[in-house]
Design a protein around this motif. Sequence first.
Motif, PDB file in Angstrom:
ATOM      1  N   GLY A 131       0.821  -1.216   0.000  1.00 28.68           N
ATOM      2  CA  GLY A 131       0.000   0.000   0.000  1.00 28.68           C
ATOM      3  C   GLY A 131       0.851   1.260   0.000  1.00 28.68           C
ATOM      4  O   GLY A 131       0.573   2.216  -0.731  1.00 28.68           O
ATOM      5  N   GLU A 132       1.923   1.255   0.811  1.00 31.14           N
ATOM      6  CA  GLU A 132       2.831   2.409   0.840  1.00 31.14           C
ATOM      7  C   GLU A 132       3.505   2.614  -0.515  1.00 31.14           C
ATOM      8  O   GLU A 132       3.617   3.752  -0.994  1.00 31.14           O
ATOM      9  N   MET A 133       3.947   1.515  -1.132  1.00 29.27           N
ATOM     10  CA  MET A 133       4.607   1.631  -2.429  1.00 29.27           C
ATOM     11  C   MET A 133       3.642   2.135  -3.493  1.00 29.27           C
ATOM     12  O   MET A 133       3.981   3.010  -4.287  1.00 29.27           O
ATOM     13  N   ARG A 134       2.428   1.611  -3.487  1.00 25.15           N
ATOM     14  CA  ARG A 134       1.431   2.066  -4.463  1.00 25.15           C
ATOM     15  C   ARG A 134       1.190   3.560  -4.329  1.00 25.15           C
ATOM     16  O   ARG A 134       1.157   4.294  -5.316  1.00 25.15           O
ATOM     17  N   ASP A 135       1.033   4.010  -3.110  1.00 24.26           N
ATOM     18  CA  ASP A 135       0.769   5.428  -2.876  1.00 24.26           C
ATOM     19  C   ASP A 135       1.954   6.298  -3.274  1.00 24.26           C
ATOM     20  O   ASP A 135       1.776   7.395  -3.805  1.00 24.26           O
ATOM     21  N   GLU A 136       3.156   5.794  -3.041  1.00 23.44           N
ATOM     22  CA  GLU A 136       4.361   6.568  -3.328  1.00 23.44           C
ATOM     23  C   GLU A 136       4.692   6.642  -4.813  1.00 23.44           C
ATOM     24  O   GLU A 136       5.012   7.705  -5.336  1.00 23.44           O
ATOM     25  N   ILE A 137       4.652   5.511  -5.500  1.00 25.67           N
ATOM     26  CA  ILE A 137       5.085   5.526  -6.910  1.00 25.67           C
ATOM     27  C   ILE A 137       3.937   5.387  -7.899  1.00 25.67           C
ATOM     28  O   ILE A 137       4.149   5.419  -9.107  1.00 25.67           O
ATOM     29  N   GLU A 138       2.703   5.219  -7.395  1.00 23.94           N
ATOM     30  CA  GLU A 138       1.524   5.054  -8.244  1.00 23.94           C
ATOM     31  C   GLU A 138       1.744   3.943  -9.269  1.00 23.94           C
ATOM     32  O   GLU A 138       1.588   4.139 -10.473  1.00 23.94           O
ATOM     33  N   CYS A 139       2.082   2.758  -8.763  1.00 22.26           N
ATOM     34  CA  CYS A 139       2.404   1.651  -9.663  1.00 22.26           C
ATOM     35  C   CYS A 139       1.171   1.110 -10.382  1.00 22.26           C
ATOM     36  O   CYS A 139       0.051   1.219  -9.908  1.00 22.26           O
ATOM     37  N   ASP A 140       1.430   0.542 -11.548  1.00 23.96           N
ATOM     38  CA  ASP A 140       0.386  -0.038 -12.387  1.00 23.96           C
ATOM     39  C   ASP A 140       0.183  -1.519 -12.092  1.00 23.96           C
ATOM     40  O   ASP A 140      -0.851  -2.092 -12.441  1.00 23.96           O
ATOM     41  N   VAL A 141       1.190  -2.142 -11.486  1.00 24.29           N
ATOM     42  CA  VAL A 141       1.133  -3.561 -11.130  1.00 24.29           C
ATOM     43  C   VAL A 141       2.078  -3.785  -9.953  1.00 24.29           C
ATOM     44  O   VAL A 141       3.103  -3.120  -9.835  1.00 24.29           O
ATOM     45  N   MET A 142       1.700  -4.725  -9.062  1.00 21.86           N
ATOM     46  CA  MET A 142       2.535  -5.055  -7.904  1.00 21.86           C
ATOM     47  C   MET A 142       2.986  -6.507  -8.035  1.00 21.86           C
ATOM     48  O   MET A 142       2.168  -7.395  -8.264  1.00 21.86           O
TER      49      MET A 142
END
Length: 184
Positions: A131-142
């Motif tokens: 969740g932190e990574m998604r919010d920080e880099i706005e990733c398209d896939v994890m």
Amino acid sequence: MIRRPPRSTLSSSSAASDVYKRQVSSNADGVLFTCSAFGSCIEQVKQKYPQMPVLKPNEAMMEEAVMIGGKIGVLSVFEPTVGSIVREMNEMAASLGKEVDVTARFIPGALDILRGGDEARYNRVVADAAGEMRDEIECDVMVLAMFSMACCGPAVAARLGPEVPTLTSPVSAVEKMKRLLSSP
């Protein structure tokens, strides 16, 4: 599944031959390695037996992530994996003619939590990091970098929601193996 051989045999041609002999004697239709420690043994098996599907642990997952493209978030609970998976993901993208932006992170202490037997807490720690990574880099896939992180897949997917696909090695590998085995 083949258990991990002693370290002294991981890259030897005898290890590659042993993997194939076990596969043939068990009437398996393909080989899926679940640990990157097999290293060059995987390549030897692929080269020696091109008629048989042979997959590296993260190959299908990385291919799927690259095909989704854009910003790829990668999480690992084993620090040495971080550098190698970024390199492999970029190599995969280049081989497929795709451009991606890969950001990988190590989650300190997570593996110790799992080894301590608290899988629920482990899943939460990994999901929080996702969740932190998604919010920080706005990733398209994890991407969850290791087979042993597959148990976190549902928690991460729930945390990220359907707009950010969560990929795990086992799911991607089994799906690719099914496709390969059903092809004429």
